[in-house]
Design a protein around this motif. Structure first.
Motif, PDB file in Angstrom:
ATOM      1  N   LEU A  47       0.813  -1.219   0.000  1.00 49.50           N
ATOM      2  CA  LEU A  47       0.000   0.000   0.000  1.00 49.50           C
ATOM      3  C   LEU A  47       0.841   1.262   0.000  1.00 49.50           C
ATOM      4  O   LEU A  47       0.505   2.230  -0.687  1.00 49.50           O
ATOM      5  CB  LEU A  47      -0.960  -0.002   1.187  1.00 49.50           C
ATOM      6  CG  LEU A  47      -2.009  -1.116   1.204  1.00 49.50           C
ATOM      7  CD1 LEU A  47      -2.905  -0.974   2.421  1.00 49.50           C
ATOM      8  CD2 LEU A  47      -2.820  -1.125  -0.066  1.00 49.50           C
ATOM      9  N   GLN A  66      -1.943   8.914   0.334  1.00 44.30           N
ATOM     10  CA  GLN A  66      -2.005   7.865   1.359  1.00 44.30           C
ATOM     11  C   GLN A  66      -3.403   7.803   1.953  1.00 44.30           C
ATOM     12  O   GLN A  66      -3.959   6.713   2.151  1.00 44.30           O
ATOM     13  CB  GLN A  66      -0.973   8.120   2.459  1.00 44.30           C
ATOM     14  CG  GLN A  66       0.438   7.860   2.020  1.00 44.30           C
ATOM     15  CD  GLN A  66       1.459   8.347   3.041  1.00 44.30           C
ATOM     16  OE1 GLN A  66       1.231   9.319   3.758  1.00 44.30           O
ATOM     17  NE2 GLN A  66       2.591   7.674   3.094  1.00 44.30           N
ATOM     18  N   HIS A  67      -3.981   8.961   2.227  1.00 44.31           N
ATOM     19  CA  HIS A  67      -5.336   9.017   2.772  1.00 44.31           C
ATOM     20  C   HIS A  67      -6.325   8.384   1.795  1.00 44.31           C
ATOM     21  O   HIS A  67      -7.180   7.574   2.196  1.00 44.31           O
ATOM     22  CB  HIS A  67      -5.734  10.467   3.063  1.00 44.31           C
ATOM     23  CG  HIS A  67      -7.153  10.594   3.506  1.00 44.31           C
ATOM     24  ND1 HIS A  67      -8.189  10.819   2.628  1.00 44.31           N
ATOM     25  CD2 HIS A  67      -7.703  10.493   4.734  1.00 44.31           C
ATOM     26  CE1 HIS A  67      -9.321  10.857   3.299  1.00 44.31           C
ATOM     27  NE2 HIS A  67      -9.062  10.673   4.574  1.00 44.31           N
ATOM     28  N   HIS A  70      -5.828   4.532   1.623  1.00 49.74           N
ATOM     29  CA  HIS A  70      -6.320   3.869   2.836  1.00 49.74           C
ATOM     30  C   HIS A  70      -7.845   3.934   2.938  1.00 49.74           C
ATOM     31  O   HIS A  70      -8.473   2.980   3.402  1.00 49.74           O
ATOM     32  CB  HIS A  70      -5.635   4.442   4.074  1.00 49.74           C
ATOM     33  CG  HIS A  70      -4.215   3.996   4.177  1.00 49.74           C
ATOM     34  ND1 HIS A  70      -3.859   2.730   4.575  1.00 49.74           N
ATOM     35  CD2 HIS A  70      -3.056   4.637   3.899  1.00 49.74           C
ATOM     36  CE1 HIS A  70      -2.548   2.604   4.539  1.00 49.74           C
ATOM     37  NE2 HIS A  70      -2.031   3.750   4.127  1.00 49.74           N
TER      38      HIS A  70
END
Length: 86
Positions: A47, A66-67, A70
């Motif tokens: 990820l 990244q947010h 996720h």
């Protein structure tokens, strides 16, 4: 390791990606961004690397990507589309 549930299939298409869930006969249509994340997960890309690659490709701050990655993973896990094999 996050991976697609084994009951899913996703035939190759341009742009969007339709993920078929044989458990309930439903299709989940992913937009191009979500499709890129899905394909990278299916290729067993970590990820953190997915976020870094997409941030660089789209000139987006890493933290924002990244947010987004996720968030996609959390939503897909909740729907049972992805499995956490850790």
């Amino acid at each position: 390791m996050i991976r697609p549930a084994p009951e899913l299939s996703w035939p190759p298409v341009t742009g969007e990606l339709a993920v078929y869930d044989a458990r309930d006969g439903r299709y989940h249509v992913l937009n191009p961004s979500a499709a890129a994340i899905w394909k990278a997960i299916a290729a067993e890309t970590p990820l953190a690397q997915i976020a870094a690659d997409l941030a660089a490709a789209h000139d987006v701050p890493l933290e924002a990507m990244q947010h987004d990655v996720h968030k996609f993973v959390a939503d897909a896990l909740q729907l049972g589309l992805l499995l956490d094999a850790d």
